[in-house]
Structures are given as C-alpha cells and as structure tokens.
Design a protein around this motif. Structure first.
Motif, mmCIF file in Angstrom:
data_model
loop_
_atom_site.group_PDB
_atom_site.id
_atom_site.type_symbol
_atom_site.label_atom_id
_atom_site.label_comp_id
_atom_site.label_asym_id
_atom_site.label_seq_id
_atom_site.Cartn_x
_atom_site.Cartn_y
_atom_site.Cartn_z
ATOM 1 N N TYR A 12 0.986 -1.113 -0.134
ATOM 2 C CA TYR A 12 -0.372 -0.583 0.224
ATOM 3 C C TYR A 12 0.735 1.549 0.036
ATOM 4 N N GLN A 13 1.984 0.764 0.168
ATOM 5 C CA GLN A 13 3.017 2.267 0.280
ATOM 6 C C GLN A 13 3.932 2.128 -0.425
ATOM 7 N N ILE A 31 0.019 -1.042 -4.621
ATOM 8 C CA ILE A 31 -1.824 -0.430 -4.734
ATOM 9 C C ILE A 31 -2.004 0.846 -3.903
ATOM 10 N N ARG A 32 -2.001 2.257 -4.482
ATOM 11 C CA ARG A 32 -3.178 3.236 -4.389
ATOM 12 C C ARG A 32 -4.670 3.311 -4.324
ATOM 13 N N ASN A 33 -5.172 3.529 -3.398
ATOM 14 C CA ASN A 33 -7.008 4.144 -4.251
ATOM 15 C C ASN A 33 -7.053 2.856 -4.917
ATOM 16 N N GLY A 34 -7.052 1.290 -4.743
ATOM 17 C CA GLY A 34 -7.377 0.559 -5.399
ATOM 18 C C GLY A 34 -7.395 0.052 -6.729
ATOM 19 N N ARG A 35 -6.338 0.668 -6.516
ATOM 20 C CA ARG A 35 -5.329 0.405 -8.323
ATOM 21 C C ARG A 35 -3.902 0.340 -8.630
ATOM 22 N N LEU A 36 -3.722 -0.856 -9.281
ATOM 23 C CA LEU A 36 -2.455 -0.312 -9.525
ATOM 24 C C LEU A 36 -1.388 0.564 -9.780
ATOM 25 N N CYS A 37 -0.328 1.037 -9.397
ATOM 26 C CA CYS A 37 0.418 2.256 -9.583
ATOM 27 C C CYS A 37 1.686 1.975 -9.735
ATOM 28 N N VAL A 38 2.123 2.597 -11.277
ATOM 29 C CA VAL A 38 3.275 2.334 -11.327
ATOM 30 C C VAL A 38 4.232 3.644 -11.116
ATOM 31 N N GLU A 101 -6.597 0.910 -13.153
ATOM 32 C CA GLU A 101 -7.873 0.515 -12.950
ATOM 33 C C GLU A 101 -8.253 -1.445 -13.140
ATOM 34 N N LEU A 102 -7.900 -1.836 -11.246
ATOM 35 C CA LEU A 102 -8.427 -3.498 -11.535
ATOM 36 C C LEU A 102 -9.876 -4.032 -11.354
ATOM 37 N N PRO A 103 -10.003 -5.089 -11.647
ATOM 38 C CA PRO A 103 -11.248 -5.558 -12.201
ATOM 39 C C PRO A 103 -11.770 -6.251 -10.472
ATOM 40 N N GLY A 104 -10.945 -5.679 -9.291
ATOM 41 C CA GLY A 104 -11.466 -5.668 -8.369
ATOM 42 C C GLY A 104 -10.973 -5.785 -7.622
ATOM 43 N N THR A 105 -11.421 -6.211 -5.920
ATOM 44 C CA THR A 105 -10.407 -5.373 -5.350
ATOM 45 C C THR A 105 -9.808 -6.733 -4.485
ATOM 46 N N MET A 147 4.936 -4.733 -19.010
ATOM 47 C CA MET A 147 4.394 -5.204 -18.400
ATOM 48 C C MET A 147 2.722 -6.253 -19.222
ATOM 49 N N GLU A 148 3.817 -7.381 -18.712
ATOM 50 C CA GLU A 148 2.677 -8.355 -19.282
ATOM 51 C C GLU A 148 0.738 -8.727 -18.189
ATOM 52 N N LEU A 149 -0.115 -8.686 -18.490
ATOM 53 C CA LEU A 149 -0.862 -8.795 -17.689
ATOM 54 C C LEU A 149 -1.199 -10.343 -17.319
ATOM 55 N N ALA A 150 -2.232 -11.442 -16.909
ATOM 56 C CA ALA A 150 -2.731 -12.306 -17.884
ATOM 57 C C ALA A 150 -4.257 -12.818 -16.520
ATOM 58 N N GLY A 151 -5.280 -13.498 -17.031
ATOM 59 C CA GLY A 151 -6.086 -13.549 -15.850
ATOM 60 C C GLY A 151 -7.398 -13.038 -15.697
ATOM 61 N N THR A 152 -6.923 -11.465 -16.696
ATOM 62 C CA THR A 152 -8.001 -10.748 -16.672
ATOM 63 C C THR A 152 -8.230 -10.606 -17.942
ATOM 64 N N GLU A 153 -9.673 -10.129 -18.727
ATOM 65 C CA GLU A 153 -9.264 -10.221 -20.114
ATOM 66 C C GLU A 153 -9.349 -8.605 -20.209
ATOM 67 N N GLY A 154 -8.884 -8.372 -21.650
ATOM 68 C CA GLY A 154 -7.740 -6.958 -21.613
ATOM 69 C C GLY A 154 -9.043 -5.894 -21.548
ATOM 70 N N LYS A 155 -9.965 -6.019 -21.708
ATOM 71 C CA LYS A 155 -11.202 -5.373 -22.364
ATOM 72 C C LYS A 155 -11.752 -4.470 -20.485
ATOM 73 N N GLU A 156 -11.017 -5.105 -19.839
ATOM 74 C CA GLU A 156 -11.453 -4.550 -18.765
ATOM 75 C C GLU A 156 -10.423 -3.663 -17.324
ATOM 76 N N LEU A 157 -9.344 -3.907 -18.787
ATOM 77 C CA LEU A 157 -8.097 -3.320 -17.542
ATOM 78 C C LEU A 157 -8.216 -2.043 -18.491
ATOM 79 N N THR A 158 -8.161 -0.373 -17.693
ATOM 80 C CA THR A 158 -7.976 0.906 -17.947
ATOM 81 C C THR A 158 -6.749 0.816 -17.476
ATOM 82 N N VAL A 159 -5.862 1.333 -18.627
ATOM 83 C CA VAL A 159 -4.882 2.279 -18.155
ATOM 84 C C VAL A 159 -4.588 3.875 -18.673
ATOM 85 N N HIS A 160 -4.794 4.154 -17.741
ATOM 86 C CA HIS A 160 -4.632 6.014 -17.651
ATOM 87 C C HIS A 160 -2.534 6.144 -17.243
#
Length: 732
Positions: A12-13, A31-38, A101-105, A147-160
């Motif tokens: 979280y920090q 992890i910041r505010n429920g989002r994956l932050c890099v 933005e992740l598809p869950g908590t 970053m390769e992300l697997a296990g979630t559908e690409g359309k579920e992931l919003t990148v900002h």
C-alpha cells in the motif's frame, strides 16, 4: 543461482512494492486507492531555478569573523533552506505514474523478482476469488517498462497515464510554484502525458497497450527535454512504445543478456542467508541506478515517489551519502559504472569554480556544495548554510582518486581527475593559515555530523580535512610523475600542512578535540576508510574502540555497516557480521529501501526528530550500498602494499568465498575458505607493483602458480611482484 526477492504483502506504500531501474528510468509498483500504480521516474526531473540573488550572504572571511552568528543561522550570513515554503527551487521532482483500474479489490499480493534477470512475476487475488498474474521488467537498454498481464480480459483493464496531482497537500509546493496541470491524451491503444516543469522543461510519458489472448501487454516510456522538443519526444516515445509491443521478445532477450553479463563479473558466497540476500539485492539496486552513460546517484536514485516531494530535496548529497553509492561498484570490479559521476562533476567544474570565487575569493579553485543539483548549483538554495561549508569537495576529490586507482585509465587521469583535484587543492592553499607552530592550518572545518550546543561542531583542522588533504597531495605528486609533470610542489606544501595527530584514543575529531559522544559519520576514521591507509594496527583499533564505547544512540542507518567496514579492517569479523545484521534487521523497509532512524521501534537508537522521526516512505540508497561494500572488505582489502584476505570473516563461517573482487591497482582477487581455513587464492593483476599478501591463522602455502607455471613457494610473508595481465594462484 541468485536469490529471489519476495514481497508477499499488499504494497500500500511506495516503500513496500517491487522495483526496477536502468540508470535513467526507475519504477516502483504499489496499490493506491484500489488501483495498481506504477511510479515512472526519470533522472531529468529536476527543478533548477532559484529566485534569490546568486551571491552568498557573506564571504568566507566574513563568516570567520562572525562564526557564532553564522552557526545560529543569522540571515545576514545564511540563506533559509526551506524552499518548500519559500519560492526558491532546486530540488529533484516527483515521478509521474501509470494507474491500472483493476477488475476487483485486491485481497492478496505476491511478487517474486528474479534478480538475475531483473524480471518480476506478480500474482494478484481479488476478493471475489478471481486471480491475475503479471510479468514486469524495465528494459536495460531502452527506457521502456514492459508489463504482461494475464488472467483478466484486456477490456477489463483501463490504463491511465498520470501527471502530478497539484491539489494534493503533499504536492502543494508545485502548485505554489505555478506549475501547469499535465496535458493528457488518451488513445485507443495507448496514452501520452506531457508534464511541464522547471525552467521551460517537459516530461513526456508515453504508453502503448495491446490486448492479447491472455490479457494485456503494456509498454511505457518516459523522457525529458526542453519544451521546444516535447512534440518530437511524444512522437518518438509513442513510436518506441509501439515498436516494443511488436518486438518485445527481441528486446527482452537483449535485456536478459545485459543483466547476465553484469552478474557474471563478480560474486560472493556466505553462509548467512540474510546477508547473502542483502548483497544480491543491493547489487541489483546498484545496476538499476548506475550506468556508464547515465547520471550520478542521488539520495533516492531513480525511485522518487510520484505522490510526494523527494525527501531531503533528493539531491546529490556530497558527503558519505553520495560517495558510498560508488564503493560497491569499485569493489566488485564495476568501475565503468562510476564514469557518469566523474563526467558530471567534471562538466560542472565551471560552476564549481564560480562558487569558489564568490564565496572564498579564490581563482582557479573548486568548491562543491553539500547539496548539489546536476549542473553544479546548490540544491535547496545556492548559498544556504549547508552549501557554504568546507569539505564536500574533498569527498568528491577522494572519489576521483578511486576511479584512477581502480581503472588505471591514463586519459581520464589527465583530462578529468588531475585538473579537478588540482583545483580542490588550490582552494585549501588559498584559505590555509600559518600559525605559531610554523604549520599551515585549515580554519572552520567540519567533521560530519558531530553536534555541540545545538549546532554542528566546527573548528580548525578536522581529522577528516587534514587526512584528506595529505592523501590528495601525495596522490597528486604520484599522478604528476605519471603524466610527466613536476609534482614536487604538492609534496612541498604537504610538509608545511599541519599533520594529523593521534593519541591513545586513536584519531580525534579535531586537533585537540577527542570523540566525546555517539554520532553518525565517523569521519575522524576517514584515514581507515575510505582513504584505506590504515588497517590491522593500533591506531585503527583504538579509533574503533573509542567510537564503539560512545554507544549507538546517535547512529543513523549507514552507521552500522560503516562501522562494519572499520571492524573488517581491524580483523573483527564477528563485530562486522553483527553490524550488518543490525542494519538488515532494523533499517530496511519491506522492499529493502533504507529507512532513516528507527520507525519500526526496534529500540537501537535514541528517539529524536532527526534520527527516528521520518515518515515511513522517506528513504535513501547509500546505507544499503554500504552492505556489499562491507562484505567485500570482509573478504579482501588493502592498505599501502599490504593486501589482507579473509580477515573480516566471522568465526562461525565455515565455508565462504568471493570471485573477482577488486582492490586498488585494478587487481581482481578470488578467495575461497573451506572448513574454516583459506585454501585457494586467484589474483588477476591490474598493474605492475609488489604486493604483500596476508591471511589469518598463517595457514601454510603448498603451491604458487604464475600464469600457469609453478614458482617457488613463499615462506614468511608472501611478497609477490605482479605485472599487468598476470594470473597468480596460491594453494594452501
């Protein structure tokens, strides 16, 4: 096989997440505010303006006449350093960021960084039971985070892509400085963020994403330049990100090859899991931060947070804080990684010479600020208290000698090292004062960081100052001979310079002022390390005992491993191990960044605002870099012509070894111990000279080989005349 760095709690920090770097770009994931932050940091993110006049409040001669007022911070002599409340400037700036933005908590988090390849596998589990995996790396050759992300559908992931949140209380300074909000452009397959900063500068963050059968692949890069080039930067950044997405396998293969070449150059093996892992983690950080053509290492290196101003201005802190960042590069034979440091300070010489003229009235001299920006200007404020002290240029000059002693590069000696040190010596020749004893003395010196009566203790002839000058003058006389110059003037001036005095307590803080309390830097022991002139003798042992007897109350994080170096050079292996263990247990956050003071309440320091009051996300790098340095010193170290092997190894280490560690002269040494005894030494000579080798317990030699041929076995001390390129093997 390198150990894996495991982080198995939700970060979280900032100081809890996995991290990567390539010398110019650095990233940390949390992890910041429920989002994956890099966070996406770049070495070019600096604010370099200053609104105050470019003149010191007082010259050095005026300061000498008003010492008390100066020490108390009288504004007639000292500029306020609180740049965050005053519209001044000069600081490292926060990183930018990418948020997903992740598809869950997130319910659980597991990250395993393969230090050998600088790649991290991350496993996420969400509260609804779904799982996701990611493979993350920062390319070693180009400024791209993959970053390769697997296990979630690409359309579920919003990148900002994210610029600075100017409404955040922790970034209020940037709003006060009238920074513009970032400009964001979201595209179907990526984004571009342009963040203006400083004096007409821009940071351009570009990302490209590709939806795959497994999930998503994301490539993110960052560069900085003048605003006039931001359009070009954006076009080139988008192009590189798209190319990386298409050709990631090719890029990744070259990335892994580069890291493999780095790790193949050195090694140590110790029967202590905590210290073995710490060595490998810190050497990983070293290559994340130091590259031959990058930038010198600042306090937080390539890992400044995106949501706060960097701690302590994130500057080039010209004392042990910067100097020790390079020691492990030298000791492991990676001297080329220090080149950017030498280049930066050489390039900054015109400004450093201007400082010497304005503050001291001395031409053709160099003065270095304690807190420095890359261009040689003072971080925080140009002429604040810290940036008007004597001493930082001595730390840097000693660094410069190390570069030659380990690289033996004649061109660098001629064009960069010799001219820089010569100007440092000119500064001290201009301020030295002859006293009744006939010697020249240096006025109003410091011995960082010793306090008395509420401020730093300052007096004439600090042991640090005199020992450094004597060392530099002798080195310069030798360098002059190598370059075909007349170096006699250096030795003549050295004879007139007040000698360093020792007594039954070892080295004093100043002539006539012995060590009287616990403190952090131990600069009175500078002749022991890093000048490396003393080892295994009475003065070294007495100095170490005196420091230990004062207790640990005022120590900082790096005090413990620095004390470990002194212990190794006195043959106290058990103490050396203990100092390293304390550091590793007490002063590291979850992701191994250094924490200042004792925020986790381990009870090893006196609680105070300066040594235990920092927030948990305020960290530095130099303390961690002491660890591999100390371990190298435990295996092999040098003073004069004498080389000691395994003299800092603790009693309970039965089997251990090192490969291709370096000592002065550019010699590479490998040593192995089995069943508590030395059994083999390999020496790859870097220059021609005669070395005297020592090892503990006087284990007898059986055979000696020179470049594959058996030579006579030595009796008594092992004195070997080596020539560059020769390989010697000692068998016991």
């Amino acid at each position: 096989m390198k150990s894996k760095m495991i982080l198995d709690r939700i970060p979280y920090q900032f100081c809890e997440g996995p991290f990567w770097g390539n010398g110019k770009m650095g990233t940390v994931l949390y992890i910041r505010n429920g989002r994956l932050c890099v966070s996406i940091d770049h070495v070019g993110l600096w604010e370099l303006r200053e609104t105050l006049p470019d003149e010191p409040k007082a010259s050095f001669s005026q300061i000498l006449q008003n010492k008390e007022a100066y020490l108390k911070g009288n504004p007639e002599y000292v500029v306020d350093t609180n740049i965050f409340e005053n519209d001044i400037g000069r600081t490292r700036l926060p990183a930018l960021a990418v948020e997903l933005e992740l598809p869950g908590t997130v319910a659980s988090f597991y990250a395993e960084t393969d230090l050998a390849t600088a790649k991290t596998r991350i496993k996420l589990e969400f509260t609804d039971g779904r799982k996701a995996e990611s493979l993350v790396w920062l390319d070693s050759h180009v400024n791209i985070l993959g970053m390769e992300l697997a296990g979630t559908e690409g359309k579920e992931l919003t990148v900002h892509g994210k610029g600075w949140d100017l409404e955040s209380p922790r970034l209020q300074t940037l709003k006060n400085w009238n920074y513009d909000p970032c400009v964001q452009e979201q595209e179907k397959d990526g984004f571009t963020v342009i963040q203006h900063f400083g004096n007409e500068m821009s940071a351009v963050l570009c990302g490209c994403q590709e939806v795959t059968e497994k999930g998503l692949f994301l490539a993110v890069g960052i560069e900085t330049a003048h605003r006039s080039k931001e359009k070009t930067l954006a076009e080139e950044g988008r192009k590189l990100a798209h190319t990386y997405v298409r050709e990631k396998d090719t890029f990744l293969a070259e990335h892994e090859k580069d890291w493999a070449a780095y790790w193949n150059g050195f090694n140590i093996t110790v029967p202590n899991q905590r210290l073995q892992e710490a060595f490998e983690q810190e050497m990983y950080k070293l290559y994340c931060n130091e590259r031959e053509h990058s930038s010198p290492v600042t306090l937080q290196g390539v890992w400044n947070p995106d949501n706060r101003m960097p701690a302590w201005y994130g500057d080039l802190h010209n004392d042990l804080n910067v100097q020790s960042c390079y020691w492990p590069a030298y000791k492991t034979g990676n001297v080329k990684l220090v080149r950017s440091y030498i280049d930066y300070y050489t390039k900054a010489m015109p400004r450093l010479m201007e400082r010497a003229w304005k503050l001291f009235g001395i031409r053709d001299a160099v003065h270095v600020p304690v807190m420095m920006a890359p261009d040689g200007t003072g971080a925080a404020s140009e002429w604040c208290y810290w940036n008007t002290l004597l001493g930082p240029e001595l730390f840097v000059a000693v660094d410069f000698t190390w570069f030659y002693e380990y690289s033996r590069e004649q061109d660098t000696l001629k064009n960069q090292i010799y001219p820089f040190i010569e100007k440092v010596i000119h500064l001290y020749q201009g301020i030295a004062m002859e006293k009744e004893d006939g010697y020249l003395h240096i006025p109003f010196t410091t011995s960082p960081e010793v306090d008395r009566d509420g401020h730093m203790l300052m007096a004439d002839d600090a042991t640090f100052t005199l020992s450094s000058l004597h060392y530099l003058l002798r080195k310069m006389a030798g360098y002059a001979d190598l370059l075909g110059k007349d170096g006699s003037a250096f030795l003549k001036w050295e004879k007139k310079l007040a000698p360093v005095k020792v007594n039954e307590t070892g080295y004093p803080l100043y002539a006539g002022i012995d060590v009287y309390g616990s403190h952090r830097h131990f600069c009175q022991m500078y002749p022991i390390y890093p000048l490396c002139e003393e080892a295994h003798n009475e003065v070294a042992n007495n100095s170490l005992d005196t420091a230990v007897n004062q207790g640990f109350l005022e120590y900082a994080a790096f005090s413990f491993p620095y004390m470990g170096i002194m212990a190794a050079r006195c043959g106290r292996g058990n103490m050396c191990r203990t100092m390293l263990e304390i550091y590793c247990m007490v002063f590291r956050s979850r992701n191994s960044f250094t924490v200042n003071g004792d925020p986790y309440q381990n009870g090893v320091l006196r609680i105070s605002g300066t040594n235990a009051g920092e927030s948990s996300d305020a960290f530095t790098l130099e303390s961690g870099f002491f660890v591999p340095t100390t371990l190298c010193e435990m295996f092999v170290h040098r003073a004069g012509a004498d080389v000691w092997m395994l003299m800092g190894i603790p009693d309970e280490w039965r089997d251990c070894g090192c490969e291709d560690l370096a000592v002065e002269g550019g010699h590479r040494i490998s040593v192995w111990q089995e069943n508590y005894q030395i059994y083999k030494v390999m020496i790859k000579a870097g220059c021609q000279e005669t070395l005297v080798f020592h090892w503990k317990d006087n284990t007898p030699l059986k055979r000696v080989w020179r470049s594959g041929e058996a030579v006579r076995c030595f009796t008594g001390k092992c004195e070997i005349p080596v020539c560059s390129g020769e390989e010697w093997v000692l068998e016991f």
